[in-house]
Scaffold this active site. Sequence first.
Site, PDB file in Angstrom:
ATOM      1  CD  GLU A  90       0.792   0.406   3.053  1.00  0.00           C
ATOM      2  OE1 GLU A  90       0.699   1.655   2.980  1.00  0.00           O
ATOM      3  OE2 GLU A  90       1.771  -0.160   3.558  1.00  0.00           O
TER       4      GLU A  90
ATOM      5  CD  GLU B 257       7.568   1.658  -0.583  1.00  0.00           C
ATOM      6  OE1 GLU B 257       8.269   0.827  -1.206  1.00  0.00           O
ATOM      7  OE2 GLU B 257       7.931   2.828  -0.415  1.00  0.00           O
TER       8      GLU B 257
END
Length: 349
Positions: free
Chosen positions: A175, A318
Amino acid sequence: MKLLQQTIEKIEGLDQEMVVKARARVDSLIKPPKSLGKLEGLAIQLAGITGKLYPEIDQKAVIVMAGDHGVYEEGVTSNPQEVTFAQTLNFAKGLTGVCVIGKVTGAKIVAVDVGIKGEIPSDAGVIIKKIKNGTDNMAKGPAMTREEAIKSIEVGIEIAHEEINKGVNLLGTGEMGICNTTPSTAILSVLKNCDPLEITGRGAGLGTGGIEHKAAVIRKAIEINKPDCKDGIDVLAKIGGLEIGGMAGVMLAAAANRIPVVIDGYISTISALIAARIEPKAKEYFITSHASLEPGGKIASELLGIEPMLHMDMCLGEGSGAALAFPIIEAACSMMKNMPTFEDVGMEI
């Protein structure tokens, strides 16, 4: 809602017959019993997920969902909101942490705009699935409507299906969204039924009000919206994020297609809690990668009931931890396929 419902209906438990066969093979390999520790349990889980005694993991992808948050205006972070936009472009350029870690195993990084504030150029290499320009401010009302929350989950399902149809057989979740530890902690506070101050951390950078202010904003959002802890979609809609919903969708789609999915750190684990609240059987397909350094990370993992493999003091997000775990998963597959049994080598035990 139709796509979500169809996905939920497809999710079944692990192939228990294959689990038994895999356990028998692991126990007969040329090694002392249990000597490869968690690698053995991982290999058995992969066999149960895929229905294959020798699971093949040769095409990997981390799907990175990106979205902004209206609660940013409450001053919960010191980072500019524009970082979400800029960093999402860097995923497509291969410049971020998850990108360089993913290169180790040839993992594809798929960046998705599910709710960034601003318009990503169509030629930037980012998949545009924008639902809205960031969530609304959850400290003033619901972060999104129930329909928007469902749509965010379905975006994740759609992207996962696209990658699976291309041959991907191992998914990871990631994310990007400035201040998304705030809605994540709000969700955990509701699901754990604890005060936000007990689990609130720094995230990528605290605002001037510090931990106490951040916790107070979360507490206010919960009091105003009164999310139903038994309804994962209601919790997601009222105090969640579009990227959190997107990752939950990826997880549900992986389970529906009998594909292992690797959960990253804190925020991905919150998505996993939402996905498991929607369909508990999906959890059998989850592999948790690393223990996040965020204060709520340990509690979120405990609530999910799956112990992370790695303890690396990471909190980047991430999907970086998921990509780091990929080689371990490949090692589990190699153990099953390439390590002989005592019988194979003519040894008596």
